[in-house]
Design a protein around this motif. Sequence first.
Motif, PDB file in Angstrom:
ATOM      1  N   LEU A  93       0.864  -1.154  -0.020  1.00 42.26           N
ATOM      2  CA  LEU A  93      -0.069   0.156   0.428  1.00 42.26           C
ATOM      3  C   LEU A  93       1.154   1.337   0.352  1.00 42.26           C
ATOM      4  O   LEU A  93       0.847   1.987  -0.926  1.00 42.26           O
ATOM      5  N   ARG A  94       1.648   1.192   0.768  1.00 43.28           N
ATOM      6  CA  ARG A  94       2.382   2.693   0.463  1.00 43.28           C
ATOM      7  C   ARG A  94       3.013   2.437  -0.319  1.00 43.28           C
ATOM      8  O   ARG A  94       3.241   3.859  -0.875  1.00 43.28           O
ATOM      9  N   LEU A 115      -8.575  -0.496  -3.937  1.00 41.84           N
ATOM     10  CA  LEU A 115      -8.906  -1.165  -3.279  1.00 41.84           C
ATOM     11  C   LEU A 115      -9.275  -2.640  -4.542  1.00 41.84           C
ATOM     12  O   LEU A 115      -9.278  -3.629  -4.356  1.00 41.84           O
ATOM     13  N   PHE A 124      -5.430  -7.965  -1.261  1.00 41.11           N
ATOM     14  CA  PHE A 124      -5.551  -7.407  -0.744  1.00 41.11           C
ATOM     15  C   PHE A 124      -5.245  -8.014   0.394  1.00 41.11           C
ATOM     16  O   PHE A 124      -5.229  -6.587   1.144  1.00 41.11           O
ATOM     17  N   GLU A 128      -0.542  -4.628   3.512  1.00 43.23           N
ATOM     18  CA  GLU A 128      -0.065  -4.156   4.350  1.00 43.23           C
ATOM     19  C   GLU A 128       1.408  -4.764   4.875  1.00 43.23           C
ATOM     20  O   GLU A 128       1.862  -4.683   5.748  1.00 43.23           O
ATOM     21  N   PRO A 130       5.890  -6.106   3.780  1.00 41.86           N
ATOM     22  CA  PRO A 130       6.643  -5.412   3.168  1.00 41.86           C
ATOM     23  C   PRO A 130       6.780  -6.034   1.925  1.00 41.86           C
ATOM     24  O   PRO A 130       6.613  -7.713   1.904  1.00 41.86           O
TER      25      PRO A 130
ATOM     26  N   LEU B 284      10.836  -3.855  10.017  1.00 36.44           N
ATOM     27  CA  LEU B 284      10.285  -5.498   8.589  1.00 36.44           C
ATOM     28  C   LEU B 284       9.040  -6.423   9.993  1.00 36.44           C
ATOM     29  O   LEU B 284       8.451  -6.416   9.890  1.00 36.44           O
ATOM     30  N   ALA B 287       6.083  -5.295  11.359  1.00 38.91           N
ATOM     31  CA  ALA B 287       5.191  -4.821  10.398  1.00 38.91           C
ATOM     32  C   ALA B 287       4.969  -6.258   9.504  1.00 38.91           C
ATOM     33  O   ALA B 287       3.376  -6.291   9.588  1.00 38.91           O
ATOM     34  N   SER B 288       5.948  -7.008   9.677  1.00 32.74           N
ATOM     35  CA  SER B 288       5.244  -8.458   9.629  1.00 32.74           C
ATOM     36  C   SER B 288       4.642  -8.872  10.828  1.00 32.74           C
ATOM     37  O   SER B 288       3.288 -10.087  10.343  1.00 32.74           O
ATOM     38  N   ARG B 291      -0.638  -7.897  11.579  1.00 35.61           N
ATOM     39  CA  ARG B 291      -1.158  -8.930  10.025  1.00 35.61           C
ATOM     40  C   ARG B 291      -2.797  -8.398  10.249  1.00 35.61           C
ATOM     41  O   ARG B 291      -3.590  -8.704  11.095  1.00 35.61           O
ATOM     42  N   ALA B 292      -3.123  -7.116   9.428  1.00 34.18           N
ATOM     43  CA  ALA B 292      -4.225  -6.162   9.758  1.00 34.18           C
ATOM     44  C   ALA B 292      -5.202  -7.244   8.977  1.00 34.18           C
ATOM     45  O   ALA B 292      -4.919  -7.540   7.947  1.00 34.18           O
ATOM     46  N   PRO B 294      -8.960  -7.875   6.732  1.00 34.07           N
ATOM     47  CA  PRO B 294      -9.130  -7.390   5.457  1.00 34.07           C
ATOM     48  C   PRO B 294     -10.580  -5.934   5.958  1.00 34.07           C
ATOM     49  O   PRO B 294      -9.769  -5.292   5.240  1.00 34.07           O
ATOM     50  N   ILE B 297      -7.942  -2.976   6.737  1.00 35.80           N
ATOM     51  CA  ILE B 297      -6.721  -2.727   5.496  1.00 35.80           C
ATOM     52  C   ILE B 297      -8.086  -1.811   4.489  1.00 35.80           C
ATOM     53  O   ILE B 297      -7.754  -0.765   4.338  1.00 35.80           O
ATOM     54  N   GLU B 298      -9.157  -2.060   4.495  1.00 37.72           N
ATOM     55  CA  GLU B 298      -9.893  -1.610   3.134  1.00 37.72           C
ATOM     56  C   GLU B 298     -10.670  -0.014   4.365  1.00 37.72           C
ATOM     57  O   GLU B 298     -10.983   1.028   3.464  1.00 37.72           O
ATOM     58  N   ARG B 300      -8.773   1.926   6.622  1.00 39.02           N
ATOM     59  CA  ARG B 300      -7.476   2.329   5.701  1.00 39.02           C
ATOM     60  C   ARG B 300      -6.694   2.941   4.524  1.00 39.02           C
ATOM     61  O   ARG B 300      -7.394   4.003   4.060  1.00 39.02           O
ATOM     62  N   VAL B 301      -7.825   1.897   3.689  1.00 38.77           N
ATOM     63  CA  VAL B 301      -7.828   2.659   1.916  1.00 38.77           C
ATOM     64  C   VAL B 301      -8.440   3.627   1.811  1.00 38.77           C
ATOM     65  O   VAL B 301      -8.347   4.594   1.448  1.00 38.77           O
ATOM     66  N   TYR B 305      -5.367   7.044   3.628  1.00 31.08           N
ATOM     67  CA  TYR B 305      -4.223   7.237   4.564  1.00 31.08           C
ATOM     68  C   TYR B 305      -2.283   6.474   4.032  1.00 31.08           C
ATOM     69  O   TYR B 305      -1.284   6.814   3.796  1.00 31.08           O
ATOM     70  N   PHE B 306      -3.012   5.648   3.069  1.00 26.88           N
ATOM     71  CA  PHE B 306      -1.923   5.095   2.284  1.00 26.88           C
ATOM     72  C   PHE B 306      -1.495   6.938   1.339  1.00 26.88           C
ATOM     73  O   PHE B 306       0.003   6.013   0.813  1.00 26.88           O
TER      74      PHE B 306
END
Lengths: 242, 556
Positions: A93-94, A115, A124, A128, A130, B284, B287-288, B291-292, B294, B297-298, B300-301, B305-306
């Motif tokens: 996403l970033r 999306l 999807f 998030e 990397p 890393l 982030a790893s 785990r957000a 679904p 994530i939706e 946030r998108v 924010y991205f």
Amino acid sequence: MKIELRAVSKSYGKSRALDRASLEIQDGQIVAILGANGAGKTTLLRCLAGIAAPDSGDLVYNEELFERDKLDLRRRLFFLPDFPVVFYEMSILRHIGMVLRVFERDVPAIEERVLQLLKDFDLFTIAENPLNTLSRGQVYKAALVALIAVNPEVWLLDEPFASGMDPHGINLLKRYAREAVREGRTIVYSTQILEIVEKFSDKVCILHQGEVRAFDSVTLLENTGQGGGLEHIFRQLREEAT
Amino acid sequence: MSERFLSSRALEARLRAAHRRERQKSPELLREFKRNRKSGHSAFARGARHLLMPLFWAFIFYGTIQRQHDVQWAASIVALWAAGTALKWGHEWFQQFYASDSLVVLNLLPLDDRQIFQFQLRRYFAGAGWIAWELLLGYGVLCLLQADQSPPLTAFVIAAVVQAALVLALALHAASYLHMLPLGTVAGLFRMTAIVLLILGVQGLEVTKTLVTATEFFLPTGWTNYVLLQSSRDWSILALGIPIAAIIYLSRYSFDRLRSYYSLEGFEILPGPPSSVGGDEDELTAASFHRAGPTEIEDRVRARYFLEGVDWNLSGALEKFIARFLSPRERIVTEFLVAHDPGWTRSLKWSFWVWLIACVVVLGFGQFGGTIVFFAAYVLAAASLPVFGGEWKAMRQTPTGGVFLPGYSLYPVAFNEIARILLKVNLVRIGAASPFVISFAALAAYKLQHSPYIGAIIGVKLLCVLVSVQPLFLLVPISSTTNATSRMTVIWFLVFAPVLLVMVAAIVGVFITTTFLGVVGACTLLLLLATFLFAIYRRAYRKGRFDLLSERTRNS
């Protein structure tokens, strides 16, 4: 956007990668660049993107001479190499967000498009994560999603069908590319796979030792191939070379 | 697969002969072969580079030292450089044997560690062999300086050969017994100290004598020079040859140790994205592990924010300050160039701690000699001053399609934008680091029995030089990602080389001159010349005179 290559030559040391290559690509076309290994396909795409500098000849987009610092022009092109160049510590996403901002396409409602693309390309749930935790095909998909989200006028794709994407991803690439072409976008890609060229291109440019040997529609080229199709043309070129 | 396959010249010769026979059967084939033959990375080109670059530096070295005519001082510079070279090649040992790209290929072949060792050893010595040439030139310069006096030319040649053997021996010892140290960094320190000694010696500062003596006593590479220059007066000094010979002789045991312990077991050697190797592990891991889901994530998108960039107001103080000088577009490009992680305040805080430690070291141990002071100074300078502009992640190169492409080449970012951002960031960072540099220079001068005022002036001069050469430094991160130098024509070289020489002279001038106007004049000259080179390069970039890619291998 109309693309013209006017007698473009490019050498690496003594080796000539492009030899007075001339092309005129109209907008709203899918053009396949075909050629043996070392024929100059990647160099041609790099020249179109401004990464490789031609030794001579001109590169013209819509009657405008290409220069690296013409940002308005460069924002309308997007070159995707076979191994995408990305920041591997960033999340998908970033990465997409960064590309959209650098290309100045962070327009309203772009998030809905992103999306949709993430869902389509099966990215999807890992959006998030990397990039350095993903497989090669997934990284390519992430880079491709960024390209489609930017929606440039010219797509320059180096070996997209040998990028590690699964069949679903390849089908989606074709689907989105056709949609883009319907909107007047131009797609130039290189490949070695003749079956793909036959079904997925409006025009084919055959490069041989840096020279443009043929540039025409698939049907016309197949007719000149004496029934053997593109494969016959290829065989002829190889025999000529040896 | 035998070892002979990897190194068999006879087999290669047979294959070449067969190839030659076949191509000579047909004139067309021969023509095609000649047409396709590439010369880009030929052994000749590599050899020419190895031959010519040291010659260029030897020329500059001679031009600088001949003013003082002090062979002892010049020899110390060579000794320091040689010591740095020894550590550099100690470091290279691990690069070659445990981290080189060729291991990826070798590991895919049915070879055992012994065979891989043999193959890598040959490559290692192919590079290390050029040490002898560098040292021959160094001693050639010393000989020219000593032209009308003893010792004779043959003594200098012998010293160069002995020094080369000693450097190689020290490299093996370092690789064998000091592998836990950051040899590459320490090597850089030694070489930088050699340059500092050169600059201080030109000014005729007393402190150089301390440094020269320290070099002769503590560095084995200094012993060689001591024997060379002093043994004609006192034959007993020749006894120093015994430890030198011992170091060279004992290197066979270090080599045996390295060979017998060589094993790639447990090393994961896989081709992969280069940046993942040096990635920020904390980032890393965080982030790893997170785990957000679904829905998350939706959401946030949808909240876009991205698409948000770096929040400059919430970043560190330095980021916030720099952001004031950046336009909205420049902020976006800056975020791209640093991959959303500027880290300038973090590095300034780091500089503060280094400054503090350097000050403590100089206060506590400064009286023991100039070496300590200059090492501390170098560490401080390396940590505080963005000499080449810090880390710009968009300048990193990624292997793709047989070449290395820098990130910025694929995105619509203009040369002027990059240069403007680099300049603004560098100037602010240099400004922020200047109190450390000036205060440390004053303290160092005080500990070396000089006026703190003189030290502070030297610090200010150093900063002035850094600011004046910025136009040239802006090119460094860009040019390192292009093939501009390999496409450099004789005309380019004829323009660049004299300008660089005049710039070196102007830098020396800044430090020699004692008047304010002199410093201003020399800095103005530096600025003009650096701007001139910058303008030429910018024009070449815009006109497409070179490619935004490099064909180098990752190790070269």
